[in-house]
Design an enzyme around this catalytic site. Structure first.
Site, short mmCIF file in Angstrom:
data_model
loop_
_atom_site.label_atom_id
_atom_site.label_comp_id
_atom_site.label_asym_id
_atom_site.label_seq_id
_atom_site.Cartn_x
_atom_site.Cartn_y
_atom_site.Cartn_z
N GLN A 1 68.32 -21.97 34.20
CA GLN A 1 67.64 -21.09 33.26
C GLN A 1 67.49 -19.69 33.84
OE1 GLN A 1 63.76 -22.67 32.57
NE2 GLN A 1 63.01 -20.94 31.44
N GLY A 2 68.03 -18.69 33.14
CA GLY A 2 67.95 -17.32 33.63
C GLY A 2 66.98 -16.49 32.81
N SER B 1 63.46 -15.28 34.39
CA SER B 1 62.69 -14.36 35.22
C SER B 1 63.58 -13.34 35.92
CB SER B 1 61.92 -15.15 36.28
OG SER B 1 60.95 -15.95 35.68
N SER C 1 66.09 -21.94 39.31
CA SER C 1 66.09 -23.24 39.98
C SER C 1 67.45 -23.91 39.84
CB SER C 1 65.04 -24.16 39.36
OG SER C 1 63.77 -23.65 39.62
N GLU D 1 58.86 -27.18 27.00
CA GLU D 1 58.40 -27.54 28.34
C GLU D 1 57.12 -28.37 28.30
OE1 GLU D 1 58.25 -23.91 30.75
OE2 GLU D 1 59.82 -24.84 31.95
N ASN E 1 48.10 -19.43 36.54
CA ASN E 1 46.77 -19.80 36.06
C ASN E 1 46.10 -18.65 35.33
OD1 ASN E 1 47.03 -22.34 37.12
ND2 ASN E 1 45.16 -22.26 38.36
#
Lengths: 352, 393
Positions: free
Chosen positions: B128-129, B131, B163, B246, B370
């Protein structure tokens, strides 16, 4: 996979919530606080008009049936307005102890008057109680609504008795209590004669399980209202030219309340459901719910004061009612540390 | 309101458990219990294919695409049994859980034909590209550029935290395709083959010594004009839709992994006497309580049929598990004491608990920190006024 309230359960929730919001107003609660901590009219209409007092007690044992899930729904609604009612002591603990552990004659003699609100019972627990035959000697502080009680359910770790509040040898002293919506009394027994419940072990276990769940549910209601009222305030109060709810430091604190409340909600209904279904997890669940939800209520009520600023510290504002109730919920029927120690024993395979 | 699953669902559970335990005791014994994302990657690609061969690869997908049309409850059960059996995480989890569902929702018929069978079969591994160095939590700041040139998209820029890019075959890339556009406008979602001269991948060594993610550089990297999902400028919409996938059934499987970690801590505490420490006992009880509340929170979220409502359980789940697991890592180290800070041997590879301690520092950052989660809860859940944004005009 149906871990959501059924339509019927939602309806009970809406009905109970509407009843408390409409009737258990701040003004009426404050009037009750100035007296013996009970809004008598509210209690009568709760028991008779709303007809939910017998919830959690099987029909064949004198209640109206349904389970602890429904009981929790009602307790949550009562907690959300910090209603000044003897529900916990009279219904959840005492009536349930009689219903589950009393003889048919004991049920006949007491359940109708308790569930109709004509009589009020208080639950007295004294681990060090001595019993010579049925003559009881001992003392317990922290008896919720004890001074208003007609009837006492007296329990030690193994025995349970019904004692009339005006029996010889019974002394009840009202105590000034931080949470005035549920004042404590000291009950002293000096050879007072009680009538033993037929099956004390079952009575005590059933009462305590329901007590833990009801306290947790009340705490959930307290926490949710503390959040709701703070959210409303955050939208209307303007400082530095902005609604204070637009500040991240404020938002994040509200968000943390939501995170805890959502977990408390899972805890309460998991515990109630686990008891109703006789799940292996029931013992763990009630300790988890009681400790987690009471801590959540305390944190949220404390945040409610902080996030309201000066007004939150005043007697005039309701925040202190929630804060004091939350503190009482944390300590009654075992502190959070005690409940967590019970969980630790189970986890480590040390349970007695 | 009910706690458990139906008898038919429990039967399905037994079927899943039988098959998975059989695999982990037999042909795939060598990969049982792996908890890092990168270990034995090639062998785990074979495992993906084994899953596919027995139609366990993506059971929630429609049958025509290699799935089983499994119900939500069945997907939950499979995920739970998968983790309980100690089966390593899916090397192609991005393909199965993100790319596949995105294609099913937004892809053209031709794209489905082209990609879904390969993903289902464990042959096409996706990464997954999203960020970039300047676009982490603030995804709308994407700067990687895409332009159409002679029937091809030409992409230039840099992605980060990709990742498993080093073992993937395809990458989906959010690119800025409208010159001068800002924020969520002008973004387009492209599917690109990784093995090409214009894409360079550099591993990033992380806190625990592992390198599961990468920097990915695009220098005139290319893909055909029809490689986009949705339309030009739809990138933001597609990316947000994809992120919604997700939060799904994988949560309950993930909790089985947490259960295994907590059980390991309990065993360690009993073995070294930490279980006698009253403060450790309190923290163990809090960890157990938190895990159960995650489980029942997830069940509430998945049982919720009215998806139009903003559901508190769903909004709070990410911050809940991430914070819980970070505390679990700290508890693990306090139980182990200094023994958790050393091991004999020269490699910087850690056993499960010390690795949990280090790795869990990422849990409260990836997938929305968070802090971002708290903003979402306050703004979407409670209707608080939005934080003033910087100038994106």
């Amino acid at each position: 996979m149906e871990f959501v309230l059924t339509e019927e359960q939602q309806m009970i929730g809406e009905t109970a919530k509407a009843f408390f919001v409409e009737n258990a107003t701040s003004e009426r609660t404050r009037n009750a606080m100035a007296a013996d901590g009970i809004d008598r009219d509210l209690w009568t209409s709760f028991c008779t008009e709303l007809g939910l007092a017998g919830i959690g007690i099987p029909e064949e044992r004198g209640g109206i049936g349904l389970g602890l899930v429904e009981l929790a729904i009602v307790a949550e609604a009562a907690g959300s307005t910090v209603a000044a009612l003897p529900m916990l002591g009279s219904i959840v603990l005492s009536a349930r102890a009689i219903a589950m552990g009393g003889s048919a004659a004991q049920r006949d003699a007491h359940l109708t008057t308790l569930l109709s609100g004509e009589q009020i019972a208080a639950y007295v627990h004294d681990a060090a109680l001595t019993a010579h035959g049925n003559a009881l000697t001992g003392s317990a502080g922290f008896v919720a609504h004890g001074a208003a009680a007609d009837l006492l359910i007296v329990t030690s770790n193994s025995g349970a008795w019904i004692v009339s509040a005006d029996a010889p040898g019974v002394t009840v002293t009202v105590q000034t209590t931080m949470d005035q919506t549920r004042p404590y009394a000291r009950v002293t027994l000096s050879g007072a004669v009680g009538e033993p419940l037929e099956d004390a072990t079952t009575a005590i276990a059933a009462a305590h399980q329901a007590g833990y769940v009801a306290i947790a549910a009340e705490a959930l209601g307290v926490a949710q209202t503390a959040l709701d009222r703070t959210v409303a305030y955050a939208k209307e109060r303007v400082q530095f030219g902005r609604a204070i709810g637009s500040f991240q430091a404020y938002k994040h604190r509200l968000a943390d309340m939501v995170v805890d409340i959502e977990q408390a909600r899972s805890a309460v209904y998991w515990a109630a459901c686990a008891v109703d279904e006789g799940s292996d997890e029931a013992a763990l669940a009630v300790h988890a719910a009681k400790s987690f939800a009471a801590d959540t209520a305390f944190r949220c009520a404390g945040d409610m004061i902080q996030l309201h600023g000066g007004i939150g510290f005043t007697w005039e504002h309701d925040a202190h009612l929630y804060f004091k109730r939350a503190r009482a919920l944390q300590s009654m029927m075992g502190s959070g540390n005690w409940h967590r120690e019970q969980i630790a024993k189970m986890m480590l395979g040390e349970a007695a | 309101m009910k706690l458990g699953f139906s008898p038919a669902e429990e039967e399905f559970r037994a079927e899943c458990a039988d098959w998975l335990n059989g695999q982990m005791a037999g042909e795939f014994k060598d990969i049982k219990g792996i908890t890092t994302l990168t270990a034995k990657a090639e062998r785990r690609k074979e495992w993906e294919q084994q899953l596919a061969a027995h139609r366990w690869s993506c059971i929630g997908w429609p049958e025509e695409w290699g799935g089983r049309n499994a119900t939500l409850a069945q997907q939950v059960i499979f995920a739970e049994e998968y983790a309980r059996a100690g089966v390593p995480g899916r090397v192609n989890h991005i393909g199965i859980e993100l790319a596949g569902p995105t294609l099913l929702a937004f892809g053209s018929e031709e794209q489905k034909q082209r990609f879904l069978p390969g993903i289902a079969a464990g042959q096409t591994i996706f990464c997954q590209g999203f960020s970039e160095p300047g676009a982490g939590s603030d995804l709308a700041s994407v700067r990687t550029k895409g332009r159409l040139e002679n029937g091809e998209w030409v992409v230039n820029g840099q992605k980060i935290w990709t990742s498993l890019a080093h073992i993937s075959d395809w990458i989906f890339v959010v690119t800025r395709t409208e010159e001068g556009s800002k924020g969520p406008k002008g973004l387009t979602f492209l599917m690109m083959e990784i093995d090409q001269p214009g894409i360079e991948i550099r591993g990033i060594k992380q806190i625990n010594g592992d390198a599961e993610f990468n920097e990915t550089f695009f220098t005139d990297a290319r893909c055909p004009a029809d490689s986009l999902i949705g339309a030009v400028g739809d990138g933001w919409k597609i990316a947000m839709g994809l992120l919604a996938f997700e939060r799904g059934v994988s949560t309950l499987g993930q909790q089985m992994g947490f259960r295994n970690e907590l059980d390991e801590i309990i065993a360690a505490a009993k073995a070294n006497g930490a279980a006698n420490d009253p403060l450790i006992r309190q923290r163990l009880a809090k960890a157990e309580t938190g895990l159960k509340l995650m489980r029942y929170g997830a069940l509430r979220m998945l049982s919720q049929t009215d998806h139009s409502k903003i559901d508190g359980a769903a909004l709070t789940y990410k911050i809940q598990w991430a914070s819980w697991r970070r505390s679990l890592g700290e508890l693990a180290m306090d139980v182990l004491g200094q023994a958790g800070e050393v091991h004999d041997g020269s490699d910087y590879e850690w056993d499960t608990l010390p690795n949990l301690f280090l790795y869990s520092r990422a849990d409260t950052i990836y997938g929305g920190t968070n802090q971002i989660q708290r903003n979402l809860i306050a703004e979407r859940g409670l209707g608080m006024p939005r934080e003033p944004r910087g100038d994106v005009a």
